[in-house]
Each structure stands twice: as C-alpha cells, then as structure tokens.
Design a protein around this motif. Structure first.
Motif, PDB file in Angstrom:
ATOM      1  N   ALA A 205       0.831  -1.202   0.000  1.00 55.52           N
ATOM      2  CA  ALA A 205       0.000   0.000   0.000  1.00 55.52           C
ATOM      3  C   ALA A 205       0.865   1.251   0.000  1.00 55.52           C
ATOM      4  CB  ALA A 205      -0.931  -0.006   1.208  1.00 55.52           C
ATOM      5  N   ALA A 206       1.885   1.267   0.853  1.00 60.29           N
ATOM      6  CA  ALA A 206       2.788   2.424   0.899  1.00 60.29           C
ATOM      7  C   ALA A 206       3.573   2.545  -0.402  1.00 60.29           C
ATOM      8  CB  ALA A 206       3.742   2.288   2.086  1.00 60.29           C
ATOM      9  N   GLY A 207       3.992   1.402  -0.940  1.00 65.76           N
ATOM     10  CA  GLY A 207       4.764   1.420  -2.174  1.00 65.76           C
ATOM     11  C   GLY A 207       3.969   1.912  -3.367  1.00 65.76           C
ATOM     12  N   LEU A 208       2.738   1.425  -3.508  1.00 63.20           N
ATOM     13  CA  LEU A 208       1.909   1.851  -4.630  1.00 63.20           C
ATOM     14  C   LEU A 208       1.599   3.339  -4.546  1.00 63.20           C
ATOM     15  CD1 LEU A 208      -0.620  -1.100  -5.065  1.00 63.20           C
ATOM     16  CD2 LEU A 208       1.561  -0.729  -6.215  1.00 63.20           C
ATOM     17  N   LEU A 211       4.634   5.293  -5.699  1.00 56.15           N
ATOM     18  CA  LEU A 211       4.759   5.302  -7.148  1.00 56.15           C
ATOM     19  C   LEU A 211       3.829   6.342  -7.780  1.00 56.15           C
ATOM     20  CD1 LEU A 211       5.009   1.462  -7.889  1.00 56.15           C
ATOM     21  CD2 LEU A 211       6.817   3.157  -8.230  1.00 56.15           C
ATOM     22  N   VAL A 212       2.581   6.339  -7.346  1.00 51.16           N
ATOM     23  CA  VAL A 212       1.601   7.281  -7.902  1.00 51.16           C
ATOM     24  C   VAL A 212       2.011   8.720  -7.608  1.00 51.16           C
ATOM     25  CG1 VAL A 212      -0.781   8.094  -7.724  1.00 51.16           C
ATOM     26  CG2 VAL A 212      -0.311   5.641  -7.846  1.00 51.16           C
ATOM     27  N   GLN A 213       2.428   8.981  -6.386  1.00 56.03           N
ATOM     28  CA  GLN A 213       2.809  10.343  -5.996  1.00 56.03           C
ATOM     29  C   GLN A 213       4.039  10.843  -6.744  1.00 56.03           C
ATOM     30  OE1 GLN A 213       3.264   9.947  -1.762  1.00 56.03           O
ATOM     31  NE2 GLN A 213       1.037   9.764  -1.407  1.00 56.03           N
ATOM     32  N   ASN A 214       4.841   9.916  -7.260  1.00 57.68           N
ATOM     33  CA  ASN A 214       6.062  10.301  -7.967  1.00 57.68           C
ATOM     34  C   ASN A 214       5.950  10.146  -9.482  1.00 57.68           C
ATOM     35  OD1 ASN A 214       8.514  10.881  -5.937  1.00 57.68           O
ATOM     36  ND2 ASN A 214       7.125   9.378  -5.013  1.00 57.68           N
ATOM     37  N   GLY A 215       4.720  10.084  -9.982  1.00 62.72           N
ATOM     38  CA  GLY A 215       4.502  10.149 -11.415  1.00 62.72           C
ATOM     39  C   GLY A 215       4.485   8.843 -12.164  1.00 62.72           C
ATOM     40  N   PHE A 216       4.649   7.728 -11.470  1.00 60.51           N
ATOM     41  CA  PHE A 216       4.610   6.426 -12.124  1.00 60.51           C
ATOM     42  C   PHE A 216       3.166   5.953 -12.254  1.00 60.51           C
ATOM     43  CE2 PHE A 216       8.833   6.787 -10.360  1.00 60.51           C
ATOM     44  CZ  PHE A 216       9.643   6.273 -11.354  1.00 60.51           C
ATOM     45  N   GLU A 217       2.917   5.109 -13.251  1.00 64.91           N
ATOM     46  CA  GLU A 217       1.554   4.614 -13.498  1.00 64.91           C
ATOM     47  C   GLU A 217       1.410   3.173 -13.028  1.00 64.91           C
ATOM     48  OE1 GLU A 217      -1.560   3.534 -17.127  1.00 64.91           O
ATOM     49  OE2 GLU A 217       0.439   4.289 -17.599  1.00 64.91           O
ATOM     50  N   LEU A 218       0.253   2.863 -12.428  1.00 64.61           N
ATOM     51  CA  LEU A 218      -0.098   1.496 -12.068  1.00 64.61           C
ATOM     52  C   LEU A 218      -1.022   0.937 -13.137  1.00 64.61           C
ATOM     53  CD1 LEU A 218      -0.972   2.069  -8.286  1.00 64.61           C
ATOM     54  CD2 LEU A 218       1.284   1.620  -9.318  1.00 64.61           C
ATOM     55  N   GLY A 241     -10.761  -8.342 -12.807  1.00 60.18           N
ATOM     56  CA  GLY A 241     -11.480  -7.635 -11.750  1.00 60.18           C
ATOM     57  C   GLY A 241     -10.874  -7.863 -10.378  1.00 60.18           C
ATOM     58  N   GLY A 242     -10.396  -9.085 -10.125  1.00 64.68           N
ATOM     59  CA  GLY A 242      -9.765  -9.361  -8.839  1.00 64.68           C
ATOM     60  C   GLY A 242      -8.521  -8.521  -8.621  1.00 64.68           C
ATOM     61  N   MET A 243      -7.733  -8.338  -9.685  1.00 68.61           N
ATOM     62  CA  MET A 243      -6.535  -7.504  -9.561  1.00 68.61           C
ATOM     63  C   MET A 243      -6.905  -6.042  -9.403  1.00 68.61           C
ATOM     64  SD  MET A 243      -3.327  -8.011  -9.316  1.00 68.61           S
ATOM     65  CE  MET A 243      -2.728  -6.643  -8.313  1.00 68.61           C
ATOM     66  N   GLU A 244      -7.940  -5.634 -10.126  1.00 68.89           N
ATOM     67  CA  GLU A 244      -8.377  -4.235 -10.011  1.00 68.89           C
ATOM     68  C   GLU A 244      -8.872  -3.943  -8.597  1.00 68.89           C
ATOM     69  OE1 GLU A 244      -8.722  -0.478 -11.972  1.00 68.89           O
ATOM     70  OE2 GLU A 244      -7.744  -2.370 -12.488  1.00 68.89           O
ATOM     71  N   ASP A 245      -9.623  -4.882  -8.016  1.00 65.80           N
ATOM     72  CA  ASP A 245     -10.102  -4.707  -6.644  1.00 65.80           C
ATOM     73  C   ASP A 245      -8.936  -4.521  -5.679  1.00 65.80           C
ATOM     74  OD1 ASP A 245     -12.666  -5.064  -7.603  1.00 65.80           O
ATOM     75  OD2 ASP A 245     -12.836  -7.147  -6.918  1.00 65.80           O
ATOM     76  N   ARG A 246      -7.886  -5.322  -5.887  1.00 63.03           N
ATOM     77  CA  ARG A 246      -6.727  -5.258  -4.982  1.00 63.03           C
ATOM     78  C   ARG A 246      -5.984  -3.923  -5.136  1.00 63.03           C
ATOM     79  NH1 ARG A 246      -3.316  -7.862  -1.752  1.00 63.03           N
ATOM     80  NH2 ARG A 246      -1.107  -8.131  -2.263  1.00 63.03           N
ATOM     81  N   ILE A 247      -5.833  -3.468  -6.350  1.00 67.51           N
ATOM     82  CA  ILE A 247      -5.144  -2.190  -6.575  1.00 67.51           C
ATOM     83  C   ILE A 247      -5.938  -1.037  -5.965  1.00 67.51           C
ATOM     84  CG2 ILE A 247      -4.394  -0.550  -8.342  1.00 67.51           C
ATOM     85  CD1 ILE A 247      -3.839  -3.016 -10.148  1.00 67.51           C
ATOM     86  N   VAL A 248      -7.241  -1.040  -6.156  1.00 64.72           N
ATOM     87  CA  VAL A 248      -8.084   0.018  -5.591  1.00 64.72           C
ATOM     88  C   VAL A 248      -8.019  -0.006  -4.072  1.00 64.72           C
ATOM     89  CG1 VAL A 248     -10.453   0.836  -5.343  1.00 64.72           C
ATOM     90  CG2 VAL A 248      -9.623   0.136  -7.588  1.00 64.72           C
ATOM     91  N   GLN A 249      -8.042  -1.204  -3.506  1.00 66.58           N
ATOM     92  CA  GLN A 249      -7.983  -1.331  -2.047  1.00 66.58           C
ATOM     93  C   GLN A 249      -6.682  -0.758  -1.489  1.00 66.58           C
ATOM     94  OE1 GLN A 249      -7.771  -5.388  -0.733  1.00 66.58           O
ATOM     95  NE2 GLN A 249      -7.814  -4.877   1.445  1.00 66.58           N
ATOM     96  N   LEU A 250      -5.561  -1.035  -2.156  1.00 62.34           N
ATOM     97  CA  LEU A 250      -4.257  -0.631  -1.629  1.00 62.34           C
ATOM     98  C   LEU A 250      -3.831   0.768  -2.067  1.00 62.34           C
ATOM     99  CD1 LEU A 250      -2.289  -3.984  -2.123  1.00 62.34           C
ATOM    100  CD2 LEU A 250      -3.256  -3.084   0.000  1.00 62.34           C
ATOM    101  N   ALA A 251      -4.147   1.137  -3.297  1.00 64.51           N
ATOM    102  CA  ALA A 251      -3.676   2.420  -3.825  1.00 64.51           C
ATOM    103  C   ALA A 251      -4.744   3.497  -3.828  1.00 64.51           C
ATOM    104  CB  ALA A 251      -3.138   2.234  -5.241  1.00 64.51           C
ATOM    105  N   GLY A 252      -6.019   3.097  -3.687  1.00 67.26           N
ATOM    106  CA  GLY A 252      -7.096   4.074  -3.642  1.00 67.26           C
ATOM    107  C   GLY A 252      -7.479   4.644  -4.994  1.00 67.26           C
TER     108      GLY A 252
END
Length: 369
Positions: A205-208, A211-218, A241-252
């Motif tokens: 969660a902190a890592g993702l 990445l977003v805050q520093n201009g990288f794309e998920l 969808g399962g991967m998308e759910d996980r990314i949304v949960q961790l990265a918002g």
C-alpha cells in the motif's frame, strides 16, 4: 413478341441500370471500418464530419463537403521536422536482476545502458495512460517512449528504510538516468500481478502510493498471470477484476491501462475492456514485436497496442530484427518514420504527405508543413 416477354425484358433492363447507378454502399461493396479502431467512423458518415450528431437525411449538410485545409505548422515545429504520426517505441521489460537467468530477464546494467541510450538519443518517457489519451507533452524535436514493466517483481521496485527506492531496482535506475540526463523524465508504467513486488499488504500500500505520488503509473496485469485466450467470460472478469479490486484497495485508485499476460487475447476482446464499474480501460497492450503507431493515426487500435521486447540483437525469437536494440537502431536510421514532437501537446504536426493517415477526430488539432 408476347406481351409478358416484353414486360420481363423491361424489368431486366431497369434492374441492370439501377445496379450500375446506385451508390456503392447500397450494393454492399463498401466495407465498414474495423471494430474498435480509433479514428474510424461509419462509412456512411460525411467525410468532413468530425464530431456531433449526423445531419438528418435529405438536409443540405447531409452530403459530404470539402474538408477545410489544415493550418500551417509553427515555424519551430517545421524546423525540427515534427512528425506526430510517426512510430513510438513501447518497451516491455520483465525481471530486472543483477545477472539474468531466464530469456526475458534484463540485468541492472542492461537496463541502465538502454535507458541511457534512450536519453542520449532524444527520447523522453511518458506513461501508457498519457500515450493512449493522446496527451504527449514532449519538447520539440524529442521523441516519446513508453517504459512498461510486467509482473511486479522485486527487481522493479522496493523502498529502503528511509523511504527511498532501493538501489538497483528499476525505479532507482530510472531516477539515476534522469538525474544524469536532464530532460529524461523519470516515469514508467508497472503492470501488476498479485505479488506486488514481493511486498506484504502494508508495504505494498505504501509502495503503490509512493509510485503514484512520484509520477509512475499502475496498470492491471491480472491476478495470477493466466493465458486468457482459453478462459470463459467469468474467468476473464475474475482475473482482471480481482486484480483491479486489490489495486483500488491498496492504492485508492483505478488503473487506466491493461496488458495481456503472454499477449494472449480472450475469445471476445470486450471481456477485457470493461466489466461494469469494476474496471474500464482506455487502452490495452499486447506483447508484440514492433513499435506502436501514433495514437493520432487512423490505423491506431487502442485495444491492441504493440510493444517491443527489451533485448539485444540475439537469434532467439528473431530478436536480431524485432527486439529493442534492433528497433532503436532502425528508427535512428529512418528518422522520418519516428514520432518527433512539435513541442505543443495541443497540436498534432506532421508533413503534408502524411495527411491521409490522420485520424478524423484529431483534424482540428492538426498542423502541416
């Protein structure tokens, strides 16, 4: 001649005349535009119609009207020979390790050397999301490149105790090359699987977010990296969808782009593009062997975007012709085929000879020389 024979003869003659004079699309000779291709409208639409609803049948504007001339390019754009209908390398990386062990591996030195070559060659990284949206903000005379990393392995990214990218990870190497080469933008797109760089959920969660805050794309790359070509619709939705759910949960946040594992397309491509509100992509990437066409070109297909494997000129998989080293050499030798920026993300500049390749929806932004 009997009356019935005379009538029959008249009918045949009328049918032949009508067949020769009716418009081609009424006779079934005109083909429809390929499904999903960006920049193509129905073949029956007026050629000059760029946006808005079609004119009512029979109205004065319903017939095709001459296209207005495209305005002249800015002098600076012409001076650098801008060609924003040229090819763009979308480079595909997998594991980044000190010493390669598998065919898709790249060493930390090989990554550093290739990125340095790109920087010295006038390339500026953009994200996959920026690419598919047509927002290419690159200085005049420079060339966009998209750096994509598949499978979210530990060599791509990790944070040290001080919250900085660990040395020799892909992110740290990108930042190092950017620091050594001003103008080389430190961004890339990471296509994620469930392992998420080998991090536990709290670290991930902190890592993702870093990445977003520093201009990288998920980006989304499915939960378990399966071959989607043999899966059912429910199976495809579950993996993506399962991967998308996980990314949304961790990265918002949701992802914008998706990359097919193994480059394998489901039986119906639409299964991968959207699933209600669960996921909805703007572009999907393959695992191909050539640079992508420009997103402003009529032939661009946002659902099947080509990529180039990062590799030297080796015999395996014909990399002597189709991997990154060979393609970058080719574009250096054929600069007229490469995307060269006009310096203005709001315009699309190209030589007049390439006008027929422009997608219709970008005509209002077009400039020629």
């Amino acid at each position: 001649m009997p009356l019935l024979h005379k009538i029959a003869g008249v009918v045949v003659v009328c049918a032949v005349v009508l067949g020769l004079t009716l418009p081609a699309h009424r006779r079934g000779a005109e083909k429809e535009s390929p499904a999903g291709r960006v920049g193509n409208s129905s073949s029956a639409a007026p050629a000059a119609k760029v946006s808005g609803s079609p004119a009512p049948s029979g109205s004065p504007t319903a017939s095709a009207t001459p296209l207005k001339p495209i305005p002249a390019a800015a002098p600076g754009a012409a001076a650098v020979k801008a060609n924003e209908l040229g090819q763009i390398p979308v480079l595909m990386y997998h594991r980044i390790v000190p010493k390669p062990e598998m065919s898709l591996d790249r060493s930390t030195k090989e990554l550093y050397d290739e990125l340095t070559r790109l920087a010295k060659g006038g390339y500026v990284p953009i994200t996959a999301a920026e690419f598919v949206s047509g927002w290419i903000n690159v200085p005049a005379g420079k060339h966009p490149v998209v750096l994509t990393f598949d499978d979210s392995t530990p060599g791509h990214f990790a944070l040290d105790a001080a919250g900085r990218p660990k040395a020799d990870t892909a992110v740290a190497i990108i930042q190092r090359v950017a620091a050594e080469n001003p103008g080389f933008r430190p961004v890339a797109t990471f296509y994620l699987n469930k392992e998420l760089f080998g991090m536990a959920d709290a670290q991930a969660a902190a890592g993702l977010r870093w990445l977003v805050q520093n201009g990288f794309e998920l980006g989304n790359h499915t939960v378990t990296h399966p071959d989607l070509s043999g899966m059912s619709e429910d199976g495809v939705h579950k993996e993506i969808g399962g991967m998308e759910d996980r990314i949304v949960q961790l990265a918002g946040r949701h992802t914008t782009t998706f990359a097919y594992p193994f480059g394998a397309v489901p039986r119906k491509g639409k299964w991968a593009r959207k699933d209600g509100s669960r996921y909805s992509f703007q572009g999907i990437f393959l695992a191909g062997w050539r640079p992508s066409v420009s997103p402003f070109a009529d032939e661009f297909d946002r659902w099947n975007i080509d990529r180039v494997r990062s590799e030297g000129k080796i015999k395996e998989n014909d990399c002597t012709k189709y991997c990154s080293t060979a393609w970058l050499e080719y574009l250096d030798k054929n600069p007229d085929e490469r995307y060269t920026s006009d310096g203005d993300p709001n315009t699309v500049t190209f030589p007049k000879t390439a006008e027929d390749r422009l997608a219709k929806e970008y005509r209002r932004r077009a400039r020629t020389y």
